[in-house]
Structure formats: structure tokens, C-alpha cells
Design an enzyme around this catalytic site. Structure first.
Site, PDB file in Angstrom:
ATOM      1  N   HIS A 129       4.587   4.942   9.414  1.00 47.03           N
ATOM      2  CA  HIS A 129       3.790   6.093  10.268  1.00 47.03           C
ATOM      3  C   HIS A 129       4.931   7.133  11.185  1.00 47.03           C
ATOM      4  CE1 HIS A 129      -0.317   6.202   9.055  1.00 47.03           C
ATOM      5  NE2 HIS A 129      -0.407   5.009   9.442  1.00 47.03           N
ATOM      6  N   CYS A 182       5.808  10.620   8.414  1.00 46.31           N
ATOM      7  CA  CYS A 182       5.337  12.253   8.544  1.00 46.31           C
ATOM      8  C   CYS A 182       6.229  12.602   9.783  1.00 46.31           C
ATOM      9  CB  CYS A 182       3.954  12.124   8.849  1.00 46.31           C
ATOM     10  SG  CYS A 182       2.872  11.709   7.274  1.00 46.31           S
TER      11      CYS A 182
END
Length: 459
Positions: A129, A182
Site C-alpha cells: 500500500h 499508489c
């Protein structure tokens, strides 16, 4: 991934091949230009750190990150000639590897750079993440965001941490980083944007009132001063500040992260399950509450909560933030010397070299401070997407999971004969074309010097 582990023991190799100074030219290989030849008598090592985090059993669970790392490890050995003993793997669902905590990842990266010598090849791959952490000032100034990666224990590693790490890479040595996460376009700040458009687009959209910029923390705390918004965080450290009015902290970020699932042609990703590798801020806050046992964590106390929970192991930028805030509170008479001197309460922060607010804010001020500390001229970043985009975590109908960028990199490399070099620029251009053809909207980026853009990917 099967019952057998794809990883090998994490042995750290210190071997370095030395040739006698009078060895014939043929034994050393073809002569190189002086600018790129680090040491005529030394053949550099190839060393790597690979991190894959699936966050099993959490609200942020992913599927493909360990597969990304396993494939990259095989690629490093089979294609690029790495010795398996020189590759360190940290994976959260593989008990044969160290857990990818913030402290462990930082330790391995610091060791990678500390032991580097001219001529070495250094490589870091991260699948997991990403997070954009908003400024906690509550003020109206343009303080921006910290781009972060999210270790398994949530002990964030920030863009400035990577910038400072790469600035330590010695000349004649190159640090290549692939981040399949991301908001990864800004992870090595102050490097030249070779391929990417998020910076210009974001600024233009802000001027036009566009909505590509994530909601600001200040939007949830309008009219609240810096000292008031961090009060709760410092009280959690044992510092009881005098109360000058009631303030209720908001725990929302004002909106949700965009969904990475995109429309695609039937022949591409229509039948593939897509998640994104971004943690919405409310999800991260919920996970941080569960991790720390503190249910009052909000947007305005994330950094102080991280410091309180991780102490010396927290991000250096988090520790510097706390040090500067302590100084401001003392200056304004809201924190007494006896509270600062409590055993262990602020020691990890006070040891940091930070003296001004601009050094700890996110955004332009922090970037200027980092620039004065030295530019990361020996680094290459291949990002999964732009700073304002998400990267996809895909699972096929037969259960094969992977990161979209990682899969694209492997496809580009597989399309070349072994030994045929692919430049950093060519790799990112081809990965962009492939992902677009498959229906993904994320746009990988390349951040490095002009010279390094022309060099072969990894080595």
C-alpha cells in the site's frame, strides 16, 4: 503461490571480487568511460532488498504483493546475475523471512546503502500500500502531503526518508527503486521527472478548482491553529497541556480515495478482479487505532500517535516533527520543562537534528529543506503511478494475483532476449503502453537524471 516458499534464506553477502591492478584488460572487461568506471580494480556487488506486504486479515488486505516479490527475485537471479545471498526479502505472509515492519525495512535499506561502494548495483522493490498523509497544521498554507509506503505494522516510511537515503548513495553507485504502490510518483523527492505528468496536472487542477488533489486535513479542521490541533497528540505522550477551550477532532478526511477499478475491453481486464494499493485515510486511521489500542486517533494526531507507539523506530521525519512541535509549545508556554524532561517521553524526538517548522511540514517547504541537505543524484525511481493516482492489485479468474506494474515490467523484460538491455526510459514507456492496452488507467513514472534515464534498467 503453492505450498513451498518462493524465497531463499536471507543471507547478506559481503563478497566482493578484486582483480590485481596489473590484470590484463581482457580480464577486466572492455574499458569504460572514466565517468562511469567506479574503480578499475573492483567489480561491484549486486545487492537488493525486496518487500511484499499483503496485510492479511486487515481492512487493507491485498493479494498480489508476495507474488510480485517472488517473480522479481527470480528475475534478479536469472536475468541480471544477482547472487541469491545478496537479496534480502521481507514478506508479511512468509514466516521464512523477517516481517516487513517499518524498522526492519529501514534497517535493510540503511545497510544496503551503508555498505555500498563505487561500482555496486543497488535495487529496492516494494509491493504494498501507498498513502498520502496530509499536513496536520490546520492552517491555510500550501503544506502539501507526505507520500508514504505502509509497512505491515503501519510505521510509515515517508518520501523524505527515501530522499535522504538516496542522497547517501556514493558516486559511482546507482540505487534503483521500483514501487508498485499508489501515490508512488513522489517517493524520491527532488529527482527530475523524466516520464510523468502528475505534478503539472495537479497544480493546474488546483488553480482551476479541480478535484484530483486528495482532501486536505485542514478541510476537516478549519480555523484550528497548529498548537490546538496537536494538543491531543501530545497529551497522549504524557504531557498535560493547559486547556484553553474545547476542541473536537475530526477523524474523517473529507472524501474517499478513488477506486482503481477501471472500464476495460473484454479482451483485457474485464474478467480480472481489481483492488487498489491505496489506503483511504479513514481505513488507515482505523487500522492504526487497532494497532495502537488508541481509539482517539484522528487526522490531527497521526504523526504524534506514530511517535508515541514506535518511539526511536518511527520515521525520522515524524521524530523531527515532534521535536519542532515541542519547541513551539515550550516557546508559547504551553509545555513546561518538567514535562519535556519526563523519562523517555520525548527523547527520541529531541535527539533529531531539526530546528524549524519548514523542515517538518509536508510539501514545498520541506522539499526546500531537503534540497539544502543534498540532492539524491544517484537514484532512479520507477513508480507504479503518478502521485494523484492509484496502482492496481489484480487477481485473475484462476486465482493468480499480481501488481499491474510488476506484471508489466516482467512482460517487457520477457519480450527481450536474455542479455539484451532495456533502458529505464524504454522500460517505463513500454510498461505504460502495455497497461493502457490492457485497460488500466494508472501511468507509471520515471524519476532520475537525464544520464540515468538512458542507462539499462538495474544493470
Amino acid at each position: 503461490m503453492g505450498s513451498s516458499s518462493p524465497y531463499q534464506p536471507n543471507l547478506h553477502s559481503s563478497r566482493r571480487r578484486h582483480l590485481p591492478s596489473n590484470a590484463p584488460t581482457e580480464a577486466r572487461g572492455r574499458a569504460e568511460p572514466a565517468a562511469s568506471r567506479a574503480d578499475a580494480t573492483t567489480m561491484g556487488q549486486k545487492r537488493a532488498v525486496l518487500v511484499g506486504i499483503n496485510y492479511p486479515g486487515t481492512d487493507g488486505e491485498l493479494k498480489g504483493c508476495l507474488n510480485d516479490v517472488a517473480r522479481m527475485r527470480r528475475c534478479l537471479v536469472d536475468r541480471f546475475g544477482f547472487d541469491g545471498a545478496g537479496i534480502r526479502v521481507l514478506a508479511d505472509a512468509d514466516p521464512s523471512t523477517p516481517p516487513p515492519t517499518g524498522a526492519n525495512i529501514r534497517l535493510e535499506l540503511e545497510r544496503l546503502v551503508r555498505d555500498a561502494r563505487p561500482g555496486d548495483t543497488l535495487f529496492f522493490h516494494y509491493s504494498g500500500h501507498g498513502l498520502q498523509l496530509p499536513a496536520e497544521t490546520g492552517e491555510d498554507d500550501d503544506t502539501g502531503y507526505d507520500e508514504c509506503i505502509v509497512p505491515c505494522d503501519l510505521n510509515l516510511i515517508k518520501d523524505q526518508d527515501f530522499t535522504e537515503l538516496v542522497a547517501k548513495v556514493p558516486d559511482g553507485c546507482l540505487f534503483t527503486m521500483v514501487s508498485d504502490s499508489c501515490h508512488s510518483g513522489g517517493l524520491i523527492d527532488k529527482t527530475k521527472e523524466q516520464i510523468g505528468n502528475s505534478t503539472k496536472q495537479s497544480k493546474n487542477n488546483q488553480h482551476r478548482g479541480g478535484d484530483t488533489k486528495p482532501p486536505s486535513a485542514s478541510g476537516t479542521c478549519t480555523g484550528t491553529s497548529l498548537l490546538r490541533i496537536i494538543r491531543g497528540g501530545f497529551e497522549s505522550l504524557g504531557a498535560h497541556l493547559p486547556c484553553h477551550g474545547h476542541h473536537k477532532q475530526s477523524t474523517q478526511n473529507g472524501g474517499k480515495e478513488p477506486d482503481a477499478k477501471t472500464e476495460a475491453e473484454p479482451s483485457t481486464i474485464a474478467s480480472v478482479a481489481i483492488a487498489n494499493r491505496s489506503l483511504p485515510l479513514p481505513t488507515f486511521i482505523g487500522m492504526l487505532r487497532d494497532k495502537t489500542g488508541r481509539h482517539d486517533v484522528g487526522v490531527g494526531s497521526i504523526r504524534t500517535t506514530l511517535f508515541h507507539h514506535f518511539g526511536h523506530d518511527a520515521s525520522p521525519k515524524v521524530k523531527r516533527f515532534v521535536k519542532v512541535m515541542v519547541g513551539r509549545l515550550r516557546h508559547d508556554g504551553k509545555l513546561g520543562d518538567e514535562e519535556v524532561e519526563q523519562p523517555h517521553a520525548f527523547r527520541a524526538a529531541l535527539e533529531q537534528d531539526a530546528h524549524s517548522v519548514e523542515e517538518v511540514y509536508a510539501g514545498p517547504a520541506a522539499a526546500a529543506a531537503a534540497a539544502r541537505a543534498g540532492l539524491p543524484r544517484n537514484g532512479v525511481l520507477v513508480s507504479g503511478c503518478q502521485t494523484d493516482e492509484t496502482s492496481a492489485d489484480a487477481t485473475t479468474p484462476d486465482g493468480v494475483s499480481y501488481g499491474a506494474l510488476s506484471n508489466a515490467i516482467q512482460a517487457v523484460l520477457a519480450g527481450r532476449k536474455r542479455g539484451a538491455a532495456v533502458t529505464n526510459r524504454e522500460l517505463v514507456v513500454r510498461a505504460r503502453e502495455l497497461l493502457s492496452k490492457q485497460g488500466y488507467t494508472q501511468q507509471p513514472g520515471l524519476y532520475c537524471s537525464d544520464e540515468h534515464a538512458k542507462l539499462p534498467f538495474i544493470c
